[in-house]
Scaffold this active site. Structure first.
Site: not given
Length: 668
Positions: A436, A122, A341
């Site tokens: 992975c 907050c 990738y």
């Protein structure tokens, strides 16, 4: 006779305190158990004349007049509250009503303003106290140093206080969407609106804990973590202790390396670079070797930091027959682009590029690369691989973008709209059989534990995590409590939240769940310590602690001792053989392959060069002399997708040669 339950609700007049049934504040419901009566609900109005309720000749309970109505549920209260605010047309009047609710919130006892009751995420300070009555109903108290935030808390308490645990836990953050309280837009207001969500999540977390305590269930084991303060670093759990040791390596070895690197730096300055040491898996050193060869520096030596083979589960997936079949399918669709990738072998890149025009990507630029390709080439098909989790997460991200406005989408990529995102989704494909070993850890079991025990913490997730973890982080991101992206995105998010806490200059504890490879904690600790120990921070009075949570079992470090060459017993932390940080359900929080790089190997390479390089054959990076199926050097073809990515990073446009290849005008 049976006792009766009276639910007494007052409006803009004093009402019962949550815990001691004293009249303290308005707009609140309190249950009294009185004999002789059946359950009724009394709505007290200040304009009504007094009445008396008597349960025996000698006892009288006086109040304002009452109307008898059924006891309302939390959902009904929420709908009434939403209708109340939606009936107010002017935004400023809705804010005034919110502040009016803030004035009705009981003052929180100073003893409850403790760090354990703080609500994270907050903009203002928020304290929340949660208790369960003997009959199982939930009781909430809250306060804030912001009137708007206090109004949010007052509204939530008016809905959920006195409700059942099922009602509290059943409420979704989406249910609060109709509470268009602020009625304004902008970063500051949006962050305040997140208070709805963050306070609700804290209510639910503490409700779960109280229910478990009431049912006699054992408290779940916490994840290991590192706590960073201006004074130092503390470790909780054996896995965290192991990570802390990596933060403070052996001083003697560090000094020896510094001396050697200093001498080498002088030599490099005088004669140019002759040798390069690569700390990574084998395909990384192979990529460096190939790029140097292509650039005309074949004489520069490239060395790995292990005399054993260093593999990679993700790179292995891209070398599989299944991936070749995936690319063959892509080659039959025109125009097509293969986005691969960067963490794959040069051989994979070369073979792929001959089948389908290919560009490499990183987790930082994959979204922008794909969006740019769709923007530049009409009717393009994009084939992403080999990481299945990242591919699925990119698709989900784009699906969520279809619910954004065109203005919001333009902030992500200026050449796209909601229509274009909807149009590209059927033409976006990803490989579904590559993971992975690190990010595979963040599966269902870990996600459930995060939901139960860390739902009010900041949540970070790499693009490569499984879908459940990704969705959880995306939900946290929407309420300002999370980040999804690359390791750099994660680091920037943590730094920004720490800086915000420092600027508030109050005591605070920030908790971050690290949804990526644990080795990243080194850069996190360095960045956080720099912020906490800066000269500006030292002048502040607020004390900040930052906790980095590793979502693994706290006993994941194997306590194995081995005798080294010098006769000392040392713990094996970590490594492939001992499975450090690895889960029985699959995956490791700490990459076992990357940890095969060692300071011992680095010292050996540095001390052996240049005269003893003949003894470093096992450390030399592999050199590709093989040819592709089309008779070209793997090194030449495999480097081109990397160069395409570098061009995009520099210009934010795809290279003309790649577009030419996609459109079928040339074949590589």
């Amino acid at each position: 006779m049976d006792a009766a339950t009276f639910s007494i609700t007052s409006y803009y007049s004093p009402h019962f305190n949550n815990h001691n049934n004293k009249l303290t504040s308005p707009n609140h419901t309190t249950r009294l158990r009185l004999p002789l009566f059946k359950p009724v609900n009394f709505d007290i109005h200040p304009s009504s004349p007094p009445i008396s309720i008597s349960t025996n000749p000698r006892s009288t309970f006086s109040c304002s007049a009452v109307t008898v109505t059924p006891v309302t549920s939390a959902n009904s209260k929420l709908q009434t509250l939403a209708a109340e605010f939606n009936s107010i047309s002017e935004p400023i009047d809705r804010v005034k009503r919110l502040i009016q609710y803030a004035s009705q919130l009981p003052q929180l006892d100073e003893s409850l303003r403790v760090p354990a009751n703080r609500v994270m995420g907050c903009t203002a300070q928020v304290w929340l106290d949660v208790r369960m009555d003997s009959d199982g109903t939930m009781r909430f108290l809250a306060d804030s140093d912001s009137e708007i935030t206090k109004g949010f808390c007052s509204c939530l308490i008016s809905v959920l206080d006195g409700g059942t645990p099922e009602e509290v836990l059943g409420m979704k953050t989406e249910d609060l969407g109709d509470l268009n309280v602020a009625g304004l837009h902008g970063t500051k207001v949006d962050s305040r609106v997140n208070t709805w969500h963050n306070v609700l999540v804290s209510m639910q977390k503490r409700t779960k804990a109280l229910v478990a305590e009431r049912e006699g269930k054992p408290v779940g084991e916490v994840f290991p973590s590192l706590v960073i303060t201006a004074e130092g670093i503390g470790a909780k759990g054996s896995f965290a202790e192991a990570q802390a040791r990596f933060l403070f390596p052996d001083d003697a070895k560090v000094q020896e390396l510094a001396s050697l690197l200093k001498d080498s730096a002088v030599s490099m300055a005088k004669a140019g670079c002759k040798f390069i040491a690569v700390l990574g898996v084998d395909f990384m050193s192979e990529n460096v070797r190939a790029i140097l060869d292509q650039a005309g520096f074949p004489e520069v030596g490239v060395y790995r930091m292990s005399d054993e083979q260093i593999g990679c589960s993700l790179a292995d997936a891209a070398s599989s027959p299944a991936y070749t079949s995936y690319l063959s399918e892509a080659s039959n669709s025109s125009p097509s682009l293969h986005v691969v990738y960067i963490n794959t072998s040069l051989e994979t890149k070369a073979h792929a590029h001959e089948l389908v025009p290919t560009i490499t990507c990183t987790s930082s630029n994959v979204v922008q690369t794909i969006l740019q390709a769709f923007a530049e080439v009409p009717n393009l098909n994009v084939w992403y691989g080999p990481d299945s989790y990242m591919g699925a997460n990119i698709v989900e991200l784009f699906q969520q973008m279809t619910f954004m406005t065109d203005e919001e989408i333009a902030k992500i990529h200026p050449e796209h709209t909601r229509n274009s995102i909807n149009s590209l989704l059927p033409r976006l494909h990803y490989f579904q059989d590559g993971t992975c070993i690190v990010h595979h850890l963040f599966g269902h079991e870990v996600v459930e534990k995060i939901k139960d025990m860390y739902c009010d913490a900041f949540l970070t997730a790499h693009f490569e995590v499984p879908g459940e973890m990704f969705s959880l982080a995306m939900e946290a991101k929407r309420r300002g409590m999370g980040v999804v992206g690359s390791t750099q995105n994660i680091l920037d998010f943590i730094k920004s939240r720490v800086q915000e806490a420092l600027d508030r200059n109050v005591d605070d504890h920030l908790q971050f769940v690290l949804g990526t490879e644990s080795g990243m904690v080194t850069s996190i600790v360095a960045a956080v310590r720099q912020l906490l120990c800066s000269s500006e921070s030292s002048s502040r009075t607020g004390k900040i602690s930052v906790e980095i949570v590793f979502p693994v079992s706290s006993d994941s470090v194997t306590r194995v001792s081995q005798k080294s060459d010098d006769g000392l017993n040392v713990s094996v932390i970590p490594g492939v053989a001992s499975g450090e940080g690895c889960s029985l359900h699959g995956g490791c929080a700490s990459c076992p392959y990357m940890k095969m790089n060692s300071l011992t190997s680095l010292l050996k390479v540095l001390t052996s060069l240049p005269l003893g390089k003949d003894g470093l054959t096992r450390y030399e990076a592999g050199r590709f002399s093989l040819l592709t199926p089309k008779g070209k050097l793997i090194a030449d073809v495999g480097c081109e997708p990397i160069l395409h990515m570098r061009h995009y990073q520099a210009t934010k446009k795809l290279p003309e040669k790649l577009i030419y290849q996609m459109l079928g005008a040339a074949k590589c």
